[in-house]
Design a protein around this motif. Structure first.
Motif, PDB file in Angstrom:
ATOM      1  N   THR A  50     -34.043  39.024 -16.749  1.00 45.78           N
ATOM      2  CA  THR A  50     -32.903  39.841 -16.345  1.00 45.78           C
ATOM      3  C   THR A  50     -32.342  40.621 -17.530  1.00 45.78           C
ATOM      4  O   THR A  50     -31.996  41.796 -17.412  1.00 45.78           O
ATOM      5  N   SER A  93     -27.606  41.275 -14.044  1.00 41.40           N
ATOM      6  CA  SER A  93     -27.203  39.875 -14.227  1.00 41.40           C
ATOM      7  C   SER A  93     -26.177  39.452 -13.180  1.00 41.40           C
ATOM      8  O   SER A  93     -25.488  40.288 -12.578  1.00 41.40           O
ATOM      9  N   SER A  94     -26.072  38.146 -13.003  1.00 40.87           N
ATOM     10  CA  SER A  94     -25.141  37.600 -12.016  1.00 40.87           C
ATOM     11  C   SER A  94     -24.339  36.457 -12.627  1.00 40.87           C
ATOM     12  O   SER A  94     -24.551  36.059 -13.769  1.00 40.87           O
ATOM     13  N   GLY A  95     -23.407  35.914 -11.840  1.00 42.55           N
ATOM     14  CA  GLY A  95     -22.582  34.808 -12.310  1.00 42.55           C
ATOM     15  C   GLY A  95     -21.657  35.251 -13.441  1.00 42.55           C
ATOM     16  O   GLY A  95     -21.114  36.350 -13.414  1.00 42.55           O
ATOM     17  N   SER A 120     -22.407  38.596 -14.911  1.00 39.71           N
ATOM     18  CA  SER A 120     -22.513  39.658 -13.920  1.00 39.71           C
ATOM     19  C   SER A 120     -22.412  41.040 -14.548  1.00 39.71           C
ATOM     20  O   SER A 120     -21.427  41.359 -15.219  1.00 39.71           O
ATOM     21  N   ASN A 143     -32.013  44.678 -18.017  1.00 39.34           N
ATOM     22  CA  ASN A 143     -30.790  45.377 -18.443  1.00 39.34           C
ATOM     23  C   ASN A 143     -31.049  46.265 -19.654  1.00 39.34           C
ATOM     24  O   ASN A 143     -30.586  47.409 -19.710  1.00 39.34           O
ATOM     25  N   ASP A 149     -28.467  33.633 -20.226  1.00 39.65           N
ATOM     26  CA  ASP A 149     -28.879  34.393 -19.060  1.00 39.65           C
ATOM     27  C   ASP A 149     -30.409  34.367 -18.954  1.00 39.65           C
ATOM     28  O   ASP A 149     -31.110  34.099 -19.934  1.00 39.65           O
TER      29      ASP A 149
END
Length: 254
Positions: free
Chosen positions: A45, A26-28, A31, A49, A41
């Motif tokens: 993604t 994940s990002s932002g 993250s 995870n 999210d």
């Protein structure tokens, strides 16, 4: 990035872990290893995870079960993994005596609690926020484990990363609700600023576990609010004005 997983000697050699946010896709604001399908999210993604978590637990992603947590005291007993695409159990704890099932709990300040009775081969996992802990989720988990043949006198429980007392400010009405249950619960509150209090969530969880008569109860000592590198925190996200927050996962399997 490599997954960073906290473990406890009392739960070993069972495969288990309190997963940090390290090593995820994940990002932002999410993250890292955000494992919450209920977050905003990207769904793919989150699935990636969760697959990494299952791989670390040496099973396929389909074996990882996380309940639909509603801050209740309800416990689900699992004999098999729910079919792919079916709704997850609506509960805040799960227990099993079957191999091939990963019990997973999602948190972002609340207590993730992993249970094991090594002698009987029964495990449990609970989501214990203040409401669930006050209403009996921990005791109900132990009772559900006993129904599968466990003995609380040989059961250990470990509380994973959660919000610590120094970061958990609450109002007087919060204290009053606890005092309505038991005036002795005042010892889990410290005086804060401007008539407010600091609540000791893991201390309360340990008290309830030990009072229930289990063999061993401990807390890893990690505060989710205070370590943004390793942990997601709902309360920290609110204080920082973020629109959402990631969910940590804690898991155990036979």
């Amino acid at each position: 990035m490599t997954l960073e997983i906290l473990t406890a000697d009392s739960l070993s050699p069972l495969r288990h872990g309190f997963f940090t946010r390290s090593g995820g896709a994940s990002s932002g604001i999410f993250s890292g290893l955000n494992c919450g399908p209920g977050s905003s999210d990207q769904s793919e993604t989150v699935r990636t995870n969760r697959a990494r978590v299952a791989q670390a637990m040496t099973l396929d992603a389909a074996a990882l079960v996380t309940p639909n947590q509603v801050h209740s005291a309800n416990v689900a007993t699992l004999d098999t993994c729910p079919p792919t695409g079916s709704p997850p159990p609506q509960a805040d704890a799960m227990v099993t005596a079957k191999q091939g099932i990963i019990l997973g709990i999602l948190t972002a300040d609340c207590q993730p609690v992993l249970f094991a009775d090594h002698a009987s081969g029964v495990i449990g996992a609970a989501h214990a926020g203040w409401r669930g802990a006050l209403d009996g989720i921990l005791e109900n988990t132990l009772a559900a484990m006993e129904a599968l043949g466990a003995s609380r006198a040989s059961t250990c429980a470990v509380i994973g990363p959660c919000i610590s007392q120094r970061a958990y400010e609450v109002g007087p009405e919060f204290l009053e609700e606890f005092m309505d249950h038991d005036t002795g619960y005042s010892r889990f509150f410290a005086n804060g600023r401007d008539g407010r209090y600091q609540f000791d969530l893991p201390g309360f969880g340990l008290h309830r576990l030990r009072a229930a008569g289990i063999a061993e109860a401990s807390w890893t000592g990690h505060c989710t609010y205070s370590d943004p590198r390793l942990f997601f925190s709902y309360r920290r996200s609110v204080h920082e004005g973020q629109a959402d927050y990631g969910r940590l996962i804690s898991a155990i399997r036979l």
